[in-house]
Design a protein around this motif. Structure first.
Motif, PDB file in Angstrom:
ATOM      1  N   PRO A 168      -0.012  -3.016   6.269  1.00  6.59           N
ATOM      2  CA  PRO A 168       0.397  -1.614   6.253  1.00  6.59           C
ATOM      3  C   PRO A 168      -0.279  -0.788   7.347  1.00  6.59           C
ATOM      4  O   PRO A 168      -1.358  -1.138   7.840  1.00  6.59           O
ATOM      5  N   TRP A 169       0.370   0.293   7.703  1.00  7.97           N
ATOM      6  CA  TRP A 169      -0.211   1.327   8.551  1.00  7.97           C
ATOM      7  C   TRP A 169      -0.694   2.463   7.649  1.00  7.97           C
ATOM      8  O   TRP A 169      -0.048   2.802   6.652  1.00  7.97           O
ATOM      9  N   GLY A 290      -2.518   0.078  12.218  1.00  9.98           N
ATOM     10  CA  GLY A 290      -2.215  -0.952  11.240  1.00  9.98           C
ATOM     11  C   GLY A 290      -3.489  -1.630  10.785  1.00  9.98           C
ATOM     12  O   GLY A 290      -4.504  -1.623  11.489  1.00  9.98           O
ATOM     13  N   LEU A 291      -3.460  -2.236   9.611  1.00 13.05           N
ATOM     14  CA  LEU A 291      -4.656  -2.860   9.038  1.00 13.05           C
ATOM     15  C   LEU A 291      -5.372  -3.827   9.984  1.00 13.05           C
ATOM     16  O   LEU A 291      -6.604  -3.818  10.045  1.00 13.05           O
ATOM     17  N   ASN A 370      -7.393  -9.338   7.641  1.00 15.10           N
ATOM     18  CA  ASN A 370      -6.824  -8.061   8.062  1.00 15.10           C
ATOM     19  C   ASN A 370      -5.320  -8.008   7.847  1.00 15.10           C
ATOM     20  O   ASN A 370      -4.650  -7.083   8.318  1.00 15.10           O
ATOM     21  N   ASN A 371      -4.778  -9.013   7.146  1.00 16.25           N
ATOM     22  CA  ASN A 371      -3.363  -9.045   6.828  1.00 16.25           C
ATOM     23  C   ASN A 371      -3.203  -9.389   5.352  1.00 16.25           C
ATOM     24  O   ASN A 371      -4.173  -9.704   4.658  1.00 16.25           O
ATOM     25  N   ILE A 372      -1.952  -9.385   4.885  1.00 17.01           N
ATOM     26  CA  ILE A 372      -1.654  -9.641   3.483  1.00 17.01           C
ATOM     27  C   ILE A 372      -0.599 -10.740   3.400  1.00 17.01           C
ATOM     28  O   ILE A 372       0.390 -10.719   4.139  1.00 17.01           O
ATOM     29  N   ALA A 373      -0.784 -11.681   2.500  1.00 18.20           N
ATOM     30  CA  ALA A 373       0.167 -12.778   2.329  1.00 18.20           C
ATOM     31  C   ALA A 373       1.521 -12.263   1.855  1.00 18.20           C
ATOM     32  O   ALA A 373       1.595 -11.346   1.027  1.00 18.20           O
ATOM     33  N   VAL A 374       2.594 -12.880   2.353  1.00 21.85           N
ATOM     34  CA  VAL A 374       3.929 -12.519   1.882  1.00 21.85           C
ATOM     35  C   VAL A 374       4.351 -13.392   0.703  1.00 21.85           C
ATOM     36  O   VAL A 374       5.215 -13.002  -0.078  1.00 21.85           O
TER      37      VAL A 374
END
Length: 450
Positions: A168-169, A290-291, A370-374
């Motif tokens: 996300p931003w 963004g994250l 710094n990201n998220i799993a889909v």
């Protein structure tokens, strides 16, 4: 195993972010006539036509240290579990260079698999016949929502993308800075401006700001538009269905003009890395990013100090109900010479099938938090507090956008909006002239026969 709550049911089509310089545009025009060869930087790294049947070449735009290492870990894990002894050979190129040259890359001698973005820009290359259909692989994928499948689907109804993560931003800051000065996260634009004024009195530049790369400031525009006019209007504007001379668009730029005095000056000469570094060095108080952007620029022992709040409300009827959450993933290049051979094709498809698993995401996110799993098969039990907060932000949104340069035509974002926003940052006084110029080009590019 904990499960991700990401759905993204309102995600529209999307377009990949990239900065096009005048030189880049001239190179692209020449390449269209066959006058310029694909730059050596962005050619496939494989071992020539046919390959060895077991080595998959991957074109990567993850040139920053954190994601580059995390991808190396993920590919190493793939190789370790491969019973056939398959290998991955990565061709890493500077992020912006990759994006500037992607069209010619895919029409030249691309890698077998490459990293790219969901939605509109994926659809754009699928329509040009530059991607391999992986619909049959998708029938075996598990853990992906229907919204993710839609974002991986071309206009022909076929799937082309294996999604890997999203992020996300929001408005990022250092928790310790907020604690030191007694700041609280603002909910409304008035509170946001009041906080910026306090920061300035405390000798901080309130808002880290950058647009040398051509796309970072688009995130601010998107939030200002969605908060002011709502998600439906923003989506229609990106689709070319609304006029940029509409008073609602003028109001967005007027609001933005009121924020610019609190932003770092000289944004068009500053990269996103430099803006994130200013946040890390406590020179600035906040940043709309963004994250992964602040996360990649903070030392590992300082990442727990990163925090964020949703972009503030402007119009009460729209609140904070929309969130930007771009999705990235992997695709197979149609013009890869290796993929003309069955054994190479089988190896590339095997890699994509593994990347679609929760295990593959677990390995990557262990190195890049710094990201998220889909995938809802990914193990989120080890998520950091900021990752958990990011999941809550996105899962609680009524609407999810991708990003300006992913939500509209690539030619409109690159040749119209990048120079328009940079021009506005340099001289924000003539909003009427700005929107008239954008509108004139919108009518041309979105004409039915264009």
């Amino acid at each position: 195993m904990a499960r991700s709550s990401f759905d993204g049911s309102a995600i529209p089509g999307s377009v990949a972010g990239h900065r096009i310089s005048r030189r880049g545009l001239l190179r692209g025009a020449a390449a269209g006539t066959g006058a310029v060869a694909l730059p050596a930087l962005l050619t496939a790294c494989g071992g020539g036509p046919g390959g060895d049947g077991k080595t998959v070449t991957v074109g990567s735009n993850s040139s920053d240290a954190v994601p580059k290492k995390a991808f190396a870990d993920a590919f190493a894990a793939y190789e370790k579990q491969s019973r056939e002894g398959r290998k991955v050979k990565v061709n890493t190129v500077d992020h912006n260079t990759f994006q500037e040259n992607i069209n010619r890359y895919l029409q030249g001698t691309p890698d077998d698999v490459f990293m790219w973005f969901a939605g509109y820009r994926m659809q754009f290359f699928a329509e040009k016949g530059l991607l391999h259909d992986i619909s049959d692989l998708w029938r075996g994928y598990q853990g992906f929502s229907e919204a993710l499948k839609a974002q991986s689907t071309g206009s022909d109804g076929k799937q082309y993308l294996t999604p890997y993560y999203y992020y996300p931003w929001a408005v990022f800051h250092r928790r310790s800075v907020f604690e030191r000065y007694g700041y609280t996260a603002p909910r409304t634009l008035d509170q946001y401006i009041a906080l910026a004024r306090r920061m300035r009195k405390d000798k901080l530049v309130p808002i880290a700001f950058c647009d040398k790369d051509g796309w970072p400031a688009m995130g601010t525009f998107d939030y200002l538009d969605m908060r002011s006019n709502g998600y439906a209007f923003h989506r229609a504007l990106m689709a070319g269905e609304e006029a940029w001379t509409d008073n609602r668009v003028r109001a967005v730029f007027d609001t933005w003009r009121g924020l610019l005095p609190y932003c770092q000056p000289g944004a068009n000469g500053r990269t996103w890395q430099e803006a994130a570094n200013s946040l890390q060095k406590r020179q600035t108080g906040m940043a709309v990013l963004g994250l992964p952007h602040p996360g990649a620029q903070f030392p590992e022992d300082e990442r727990d100090d990163i925090d964020f709040f949703p972009f503030p409300e402007i119009a009460p009827e729209h609140g904070q109900d929309a969130v930007e959450a771009p999705i990235d993933g992997f695709l197979m290049a149609k013009r890869s010479k290796n993929l003309k051979h069955d054994r190479n094709m089988e190896s590339a498809r095997d890699l994509l099938a593994w990347l679609a698993t929760g295990k593959a995401e677990d390995v990557y996110l262990a190195g890049d938090p710094n990201n998220i799993a889909v995938s809802d098969r990914a193990d989120t039990s080890a998520y950091t507090p900021i990752q958990k907060k990011a999941v809550e932000l996105v899962s609680g949104a009524r609407h999810i956008s991708q990003f300006l340069d992913r939500d509209t035509r690539p030619d409109f974002s690159s040749t119209v909006m990048i120079p328009a926003i940079q021009s506005f940052i340099n001289d924000p006084k003539d909003v009427d002239g700005l929107v008239r110029g954008i509108e004139k080009q919108r009518k041309t590019l979105f004409a039915p026969d264009s």
